[in-house]
Design a protein around this motif. Structure first.
Motif, PDB file in Angstrom:
ATOM      1  N   ALA A   1       0.734  -1.050  -0.503  1.00  0.00           N
ATOM      2  CA  ALA A   1       0.251   0.144   0.086  1.00  0.00           C
ATOM      3  C   ALA A   1       0.890   1.348  -0.004  1.00  0.00           C
ATOM      4  N   ASP A   2       1.774   1.107   0.380  1.00  0.00           N
ATOM      5  CA  ASP A   2       3.165   2.450  -0.011  1.00  0.00           C
ATOM      6  C   ASP A   2       3.913   2.709  -1.056  1.00  0.00           C
ATOM      7  N   TYR A   3       3.545   1.488  -1.786  1.00  0.00           N
ATOM      8  CA  TYR A   3       4.709   1.779  -2.537  1.00  0.00           C
ATOM      9  C   TYR A   3       3.836   3.119  -4.015  1.00  0.00           C
ATOM     10  N   GLU A   4       2.312   3.032  -3.854  1.00  0.00           N
ATOM     11  CA  GLU A   4       2.222   3.847  -5.202  1.00  0.00           C
ATOM     12  C   GLU A   4       1.871   5.454  -4.116  1.00  0.00           C
ATOM     13  N   VAL A   5       1.481   5.621  -2.872  1.00  0.00           N
ATOM     14  CA  VAL A   5       1.559   6.872  -2.706  1.00  0.00           C
ATOM     15  C   VAL A   5       2.828   7.533  -2.995  1.00  0.00           C
ATOM     16  N   ILE A   6       4.672   6.354  -2.304  1.00  0.00           N
ATOM     17  CA  ILE A   6       5.553   7.262  -2.847  1.00  0.00           C
ATOM     18  C   ILE A   6       5.896   7.295  -4.275  1.00  0.00           C
ATOM     19  N   ILE A   7       5.351   6.000  -5.063  1.00  0.00           N
ATOM     20  CA  ILE A   7       5.791   6.595  -6.466  1.00  0.00           C
ATOM     21  C   ILE A   7       4.736   7.849  -6.974  1.00  0.00           C
ATOM     22  N   ASP A   8       4.191   8.294  -6.360  1.00  0.00           N
ATOM     23  CA  ASP A   8       3.349   9.263  -6.760  1.00  0.00           C
ATOM     24  C   ASP A   8       4.125  11.050  -6.630  1.00  0.00           C
ATOM     25  N   LEU A   9       4.777  10.587  -5.078  1.00  0.00           N
ATOM     26  CA  LEU A   9       5.465  11.763  -4.596  1.00  0.00           C
ATOM     27  C   LEU A   9       6.908  12.428  -5.559  1.00  0.00           C
ATOM     28  N   MET A  10       7.027  10.815  -6.607  1.00  0.00           N
ATOM     29  CA  MET A  10       8.087  11.304  -7.056  1.00  0.00           C
ATOM     30  C   MET A  10       7.927  12.764  -7.830  1.00  0.00           C
ATOM     31  N   LYS A  11       6.876  12.583  -8.953  1.00  0.00           N
ATOM     32  CA  LYS A  11       6.563  13.509  -9.205  1.00  0.00           C
ATOM     33  C   LYS A  11       6.413  15.228  -9.422  1.00  0.00           C
ATOM     34  N   TYR A  12       7.270  15.528  -7.426  1.00  0.00           N
ATOM     35  CA  TYR A  12       7.305  16.092  -7.144  1.00  0.00           C
ATOM     36  C   TYR A  12       9.490  17.042  -7.377  1.00  0.00           C
ATOM     37  N   ASP A  13      10.370  15.448  -7.498  1.00  0.00           N
ATOM     38  CA  ASP A  13      11.369  15.788  -7.864  1.00  0.00           C
ATOM     39  C   ASP A  13      11.549  17.323  -9.037  1.00  0.00           C
ATOM     40  N   LYS A  14      13.528  17.555  -7.498  1.00  0.00           N
ATOM     41  CA  LYS A  14      13.368  19.225  -8.857  1.00  0.00           C
ATOM     42  C   LYS A  14      14.110  19.230 -10.350  1.00  0.00           C
ATOM     43  N   LYS A  15      14.515  17.339 -10.074  1.00  0.00           N
ATOM     44  CA  LYS A  15      15.183  16.962 -11.219  1.00  0.00           C
ATOM     45  C   LYS A  15      14.315  16.669 -12.419  1.00  0.00           C
ATOM     46  N   ASN A  16      12.972  16.299 -12.525  1.00  0.00           N
ATOM     47  CA  ASN A  16      11.904  16.441 -13.167  1.00  0.00           C
ATOM     48  C   ASN A  16      11.960  16.961 -14.017  1.00  0.00           C
ATOM     49  N   SER A  17      11.626  16.833 -15.575  1.00  0.00           N
ATOM     50  CA  SER A  17      11.731  17.528 -16.369  1.00  0.00           C
ATOM     51  C   SER A  17      10.368  17.416 -18.146  1.00  0.00           C
ATOM     52  N   HIS A  18       9.543  17.734 -18.088  1.00  0.00           N
ATOM     53  CA  HIS A  18       8.820  17.788 -19.138  1.00  0.00           C
ATOM     54  C   HIS A  18       8.123  16.658 -19.357  1.00  0.00           C
ATOM     55  N   GLY A  19       7.404  16.076 -17.882  1.00  0.00           N
ATOM     56  CA  GLY A  19       6.301  15.674 -17.290  1.00  0.00           C
ATOM     57  C   GLY A  19       6.745  14.253 -17.030  1.00  0.00           C
ATOM     58  N   ASN A  20       8.776  14.310 -16.722  1.00  0.00           N
ATOM     59  CA  ASN A  20       8.864  12.864 -16.853  1.00  0.00           C
ATOM     60  C   ASN A  20       9.739  13.143 -15.381  1.00  0.00           C
ATOM     61  N   ILE A  21      10.010  12.330 -14.888  1.00  0.00           N
ATOM     62  CA  ILE A  21      10.517  11.252 -13.524  1.00  0.00           C
ATOM     63  C   ILE A  21      12.203  11.169 -13.887  1.00  0.00           C
ATOM     64  N   ASN A  22      12.974  11.814 -13.605  1.00  0.00           N
ATOM     65  CA  ASN A  22      14.521  11.511 -13.827  1.00  0.00           C
ATOM     66  C   ASN A  22      15.655  11.269 -12.724  1.00  0.00           C
ATOM     67  N   PHE A  23      16.059  10.021 -13.013  1.00  0.00           N
ATOM     68  CA  PHE A  23      16.770   9.332 -12.183  1.00  0.00           C
ATOM     69  C   PHE A  23      18.370   9.193 -12.255  1.00  0.00           C
ATOM     70  N   VAL A  24      19.131   8.994 -11.383  1.00  0.00           N
ATOM     71  CA  VAL A  24      20.306   9.503 -12.098  1.00  0.00           C
ATOM     72  C   VAL A  24      20.756   7.903 -11.026  1.00  0.00           C
ATOM     73  N   LEU A  25      21.141   6.943 -12.341  1.00  0.00           N
ATOM     74  CA  LEU A  25      21.900   5.426 -11.724  1.00  0.00           C
ATOM     75  C   LEU A  25      22.918   5.272 -11.982  1.00  0.00           C
TER      76      LEU A  25
ATOM     77  N   ARG B   1      17.923   9.457 -16.866  1.00  0.00           N
ATOM     78  CA  ARG B   1      16.849   7.495 -16.618  1.00  0.00           C
ATOM     79  C   ARG B   1      15.226   8.175 -16.380  1.00  0.00           C
ATOM     80  N   ILE B   2      14.798   7.231 -17.164  1.00  0.00           N
ATOM     81  CA  ILE B   2      13.143   6.550 -16.972  1.00  0.00           C
ATOM     82  C   ILE B   2      13.040   5.452 -16.408  1.00  0.00           C
ATOM     83  N   VAL B   3      12.348   5.364 -15.454  1.00  0.00           N
ATOM     84  CA  VAL B   3      12.353   3.779 -14.515  1.00  0.00           C
ATOM     85  C   VAL B   3      10.550   4.105 -15.059  1.00  0.00           C
ATOM     86  N   PRO B   4      10.284   2.708 -15.547  1.00  0.00           N
ATOM     87  CA  PRO B   4       8.874   1.764 -15.107  1.00  0.00           C
ATOM     88  C   PRO B   4       8.876   1.709 -14.077  1.00  0.00           C
ATOM     89  N   ASN B   5       7.393   2.167 -13.671  1.00  0.00           N
ATOM     90  CA  ASN B   5       6.643   2.370 -12.204  1.00  0.00           C
ATOM     91  C   ASN B   5       6.834   0.302 -11.596  1.00  0.00           C
TER      92      ASN B   5
END
Length: 355
Positions: free
Chosen positions: A304-328, A339-343
């Protein structure tokens, strides 16, 4: 091991830092000095710092409540009002004596009061010494969302006195160690190996590792001060880590995590994702998970925690153009950006962490 030249300022260490502070204050002709502390650093650090502060310039102390929950615009308003009531002007100096909340918030207050006054950071926590106080990032949280409001504005100087670490509880030390571990993972495998062998450590060993950690961060920040490219690597583990930290900060039943504790979880998740998407070596993935869980223990996450945490990532400062950007990572010391990472992979990473 005395000073590090940063972009237009110096980071001074231990024995020589107060000498450099006296020289700076003597030459700068500030109209008034304001010292920002929180309730903890007021009680445990201020008297020691004041005993090393020799100046004829008038001094006022402003205190804020301690804790990440107070790192917000409301607290800034209180400090701005205090500065106004105490007749601060554009030639005043704000010295931030505290952990990451104090240096982040104090830097933001200074950067915006009367369109900007000078400030100096005196970090008192390990996390602030190796991360928050260096690089000119200032800001506050927006509700539970981390560091949404802020500016990049470098301090006049940073003074690192590791004797302040004697006042820290063990969990605060572990929180700072997470950022040091991160510096090894993103930049230098030899440094990572030093960090994971903490047996028989001396204070001198820790001082040297802190210096090296600041040097790594400063090298990255100096090359990319506005975070247009390379500086993004410093966010490794933070995309999920910040979301986890925000989620737990106000959760009704789950225990909140310190920043470094949340980033430690985020790094395990990011290493798993790196293994799946970038070919990060599996044997190193196993070692990193073992090291971090041995040091920090395991946080219990449920489906039950996963969906809420994943949703909160949309506010990350590195995001752009609607994408959640990861450093890997391709490998230790070999980061890759945006890097774009599927849920589905993120959920797999949580399952790996929980296993």
């Amino acid at each position: 091991m005395n000073s590090i030249q940063a972009a237009n300022y110096f980071v001074h260490f231990n024995a020589n830092c107060y000498t450099n502070l006296q020289e700076h204050l003597a030459n700068a002709n500030y109209s008034k000095i304001f010292i920002l502390v929180d309730t903890h650093t007021h009680a445990h650090c201020l008297s020691y710092f004041m005993s090393n502060l020799q100046t004829e310039t008038p001094i006022e102390v402003i205190e804020i409540s301690a804790g990440e929950i107070h790192k917000n615009i409301e607290t800034c308003t209180g400090v701005w009002n205090a500065l106004s009531e105490l007749n601060a002007d554009r030639k005043s100096l704000l010295i931030n004596v505290g952990g990451g909340v104090v240096t982040d918030l104090g830097g933001f207050v200074a950067s915006t009061f009367k369109r900007g006054i000078s400030y100096i950071n005196v970090p008192t926590s390990l996390l602030a010494m190796v991360d928050a106080s260096v690089g000119g990032k200032t800001g506050v949280d927006l509700g539970t969302l981390k560091n949404q409001i802020g500016v990049i504005n470098i301090p006049e100087m940073v003074f690192i006195d590791t004797s302040f670490l004697n006042t820290l509880p063990a969990n605060e030390m572990r929180s700072g160690l997470a950022e040091m571990l991160k510096h090894g993972l993103i930049y230098d495998e030899a440094y990572w190996k030093k960090m994971i062998d903490l047996s028989n450590f001396t204070i001198e060993d820790l001082d040297a590792l802190i210096y090296d950690s600041v040097l790594i961060k400063n090298t990255v920040v100096t090359e990319d001060p506005k975070e247009n490219g390379l500086r993004k690597i410093l966010n490794f583990g933070h995309t999920l880590g910040h979301a986890i930290e925000s989620y737990l900060l106000t959760h009704e039943t789950k225990e909140a995590l310190l920043h470094g504790e949340a980033i430690a979880v985020g790094m395990v998740l990011a290493i798993y994702i790196s293994n799946k998407q970038e070919g990060f070596p599996t044997e190193k993935l196993t070692e990193i998970k073992r090291v971090i869980l041995d040091m920090y223990g395991k946080v219990l996450f449920e489906d039950a925690d996963y969906e809420v945490i994943i949703d909160l990532m949309k506010y990350d400062k590195k995001n752009s153009h609607g994408n959640i950007n990861f450093v890997l990572l391709n490998d230790i010391g070999a980061p890759v950006l945006d890097r774009i990472v599927p849920n589905t992979t993120i959920i797999e990473a949580f399952d790996f962490y929980n296993s």
